[in-house]
Scaffold this motif. Structure first.
Motif, mmCIF file in Angstrom:
data_model
loop_
_atom_site.group_PDB
_atom_site.id
_atom_site.type_symbol
_atom_site.label_atom_id
_atom_site.label_comp_id
_atom_site.label_asym_id
_atom_site.label_seq_id
_atom_site.Cartn_x
_atom_site.Cartn_y
_atom_site.Cartn_z
ATOM 1 N N LYS A 110 13.376 90.163 65.550
ATOM 2 C CA LYS A 110 11.936 90.437 65.260
ATOM 3 C C LYS A 110 11.149 89.135 64.801
ATOM 4 N N LYS A 111 11.689 88.163 64.146
ATOM 5 C CA LYS A 111 11.110 86.852 63.683
ATOM 6 C C LYS A 111 10.606 86.196 64.742
ATOM 7 N N ARG A 112 11.363 86.372 65.847
ATOM 8 C CA ARG A 112 11.202 85.321 67.076
ATOM 9 C C ARG A 112 10.696 85.758 68.238
ATOM 10 N N TYR A 113 10.835 87.247 68.520
ATOM 11 C CA TYR A 113 10.645 87.840 69.594
ATOM 12 C C TYR A 113 9.882 89.409 69.392
ATOM 13 N N ASP A 125 10.985 91.089 75.394
ATOM 14 C CA ASP A 125 10.672 89.773 75.061
ATOM 15 C C ASP A 125 12.010 89.021 74.976
ATOM 16 N N PHE A 126 13.012 89.415 74.132
ATOM 17 C CA PHE A 126 14.467 88.940 73.901
ATOM 18 C C PHE A 126 15.108 89.217 75.251
ATOM 19 N N ALA A 127 15.202 90.492 75.831
ATOM 20 C CA ALA A 127 15.845 90.401 76.968
ATOM 21 C C ALA A 127 15.503 89.558 78.036
ATOM 22 N N ASN A 128 14.318 89.439 78.127
ATOM 23 C CA ASN A 128 13.570 88.403 79.187
ATOM 24 C C ASN A 128 14.409 87.140 78.938
ATOM 25 N N LYS A 129 14.403 86.565 77.616
ATOM 26 C CA LYS A 129 14.737 85.314 77.182
ATOM 27 C C LYS A 129 16.269 85.212 77.596
ATOM 28 N N LEU A 153 18.063 82.684 68.583
ATOM 29 C CA LEU A 153 17.779 83.127 67.040
ATOM 30 C C LEU A 153 18.027 82.155 66.172
ATOM 31 N N ASP A 154 18.711 80.915 66.744
ATOM 32 C CA ASP A 154 18.798 79.678 65.639
ATOM 33 C C ASP A 154 19.351 80.337 64.357
#
Length: 122
Positions: A23-26, A31-35, A78-79
């Motif tokens: 949630k912090k990044r996407y 959005d995360f699935a696409n990345k 997610l770094d």
């Protein structure tokens, strides 16, 4: 090195930390699935939802951990280190963990630097 975590402890840590970091990044699961798809993983919004429920129930399913190569991509996007996601370390990144161990083991003592500072120049 600390004690070995139980499977349930790792799942609980993953569910909480993965969702928080995602949630912090996407903004959305999609959005995360696409990345993740850009990284070469067949990931959908539903898959991300399952990962956020590891250790619990997702409909009639009990989701398990993603594969190790998938975890590596998740960690990169997610770094954070994989050990952080599964509860093995308190430090989100290797640098944070190493510094905290050097400074008496308190990750909360490690300062957070905003993006674009000298800490990013390494």
């Amino acid at each position: 090195m600390g004690r070995v975590l139980t499977d349930q402890e790792m799942k609980e840590a993953w569910a909480k930390r993965f969702k928080t970091e995602r949630k912090k990044r996407y903004a959305t699961q999609e959005d995360f699935a696409n990345k993740m798809q850009e990284e070469g993983h067949a990931t959908t919004k539903t898959t991300v939802g399952r990962w956020e429920k590891i250790g619990g129930k997702y409909g009639k399913e009990t989701p398990g951990f993603p594969s190790f190569p998938t975890m590596q991509s998740i960690s990169k996007l997610l770094d954070v280190q994989i050990g952080y996601l599964i509860g093995e370390s308190k430090g989100r990144t290797f640098d944070e963990q190493e510094v905290s161990e050097y400074l008496c083991g308190d990750v909360g003592f490690v300062p957070r630097f905003p993006a674009g500072t000298a800490a990013d120049a390494r």
